[in-house]
Design an enzyme around this catalytic site. Structure first.
Site, short mmCIF file in Angstrom:
data_model
loop_
_atom_site.label_atom_id
_atom_site.label_comp_id
_atom_site.label_asym_id
_atom_site.label_seq_id
_atom_site.Cartn_x
_atom_site.Cartn_y
_atom_site.Cartn_z
CG HIS A 162 -3.79 -3.54 2.94
ND1 HIS A 162 -2.96 -3.22 4.02
CD2 HIS A 162 -4.28 -2.57 2.36
CE1 HIS A 162 -2.81 -1.74 3.73
NE2 HIS A 162 -3.50 -1.32 2.93
CD GLU A 218 -1.59 -6.06 5.50
OE1 GLU A 218 -2.18 -4.73 5.53
OE2 GLU A 218 -1.06 -6.21 4.55
CB CYS A 248 -0.98 -0.05 1.11
SG CYS A 248 -2.46 1.08 1.04
#
Length: 246
Positions: A214, A216, A109
């Site tokens: 993202h 994660e 990001c």
């Protein structure tokens, strides 16, 4: 047992509280991939940062605030969000010192955007008002953020396609800025359906990869997203900085 590499995480910065913080999901993703995440203290000292970088095995650049447009020679427009000179200056110095030591770098990001700016690229300060393409999705999705918002198409014969073994990937999307001018030496690794760049790598660096989405938030349920972190951590082990590592 293989020693876990130390991964330095650039945190978010709160100007009002003069404090830094990191979302737990970044820490979990790096640890579950085999690394030891270390939150880097934001302190404006070149010597301090150089000593800090010498102790880590890899650098992870997180999401967060917008990057001040002065770094890519533009005037800040109304649509640009909150920026922090403290964070911009620290991240620039940390990235410089890490590149000097040729250590692995992975960004998501804001980290993806910062890498592009660092290599003389520029950004759309606001996608909706500056990149007006027809799209059936939003780059700034509503919760839940662990659900996919759109597909990305991986570059044919690219590194990500080689790693993940797929031609396209369903990803989440939590950003209002994106790459306008691609940075020098960067190669496009993935595109969104509207043509916006979603992943890059540096053609002349042992391991420098970044994605706009993202991973994660989805690595626990998506093998491909997990592989991104595993490849990064693997590259940090025993100085094995190989983009093509099997």
């Amino acid at each position: 047992m293989t020693k876990r590499p130390l991964i330095g995480i650039v945190p978010l910065w709160d100007d009002k509280k003069q404090s830094s913080w990191v979302k737990r999901t970044y820490i979990e993703a790096i640890y579950d991939a085999g690394g030891i995440p270390i939150i880097l203290p934001i302190f404006q000292s070149e010597q301090f940062i150089e000593e800090l970088v010498a102790r880590i095995d890899g650098l992870f650049l997180t999401g967060g605030d917008d990057i001040h447009p002065s770094l890519y020679e533009e005037v800040k427009e109304e649509e640009c969000g909150h920026t922090s000179k403290v964070l911009d200056d620290f991240e620039w110095c940390v990235l410089t010192k890490t590149i000097e030591k040729r250590k692995p770098i992975f960004g998501v990001c804001r980290g993806f955007q910062f890498i592009n700016v660092y290599f003389n690229g520029s950004l759309f300060q606001d996608i909706e008002s500056q990149y007006m393409k027809e799209r059936s999705f939003s780059h700034r999705q509503l919760p839940p953020y662990d659900e996919p918002a759109h597909e990305v198409y991986l570059s044919e014969n690219g590194v990500l396609q080689h790693w993940l073994g797929v031609q396209q990937l369903a990803v989440n999307s939590r950003h209002h800025q994106g790459i306008k001018r691609l940075g020098e030496g960067l190669i496009v690794e993935a595109l969104a359906p509207d043509g916006l760049i979603e992943a890059v790598r540096h053609q002349d660096y042992p391991f420098l990869v970044a994605v706009q989405w993202h991973p994660e938030l989805r690595y626990k349920r998506d093998q491909a997203e997990r592989l991104l972190f595993e490849r990064f951590v693997f590259s940090c082990q025993e100085n094995d900085f190989s983009l093509k590592g099997e």
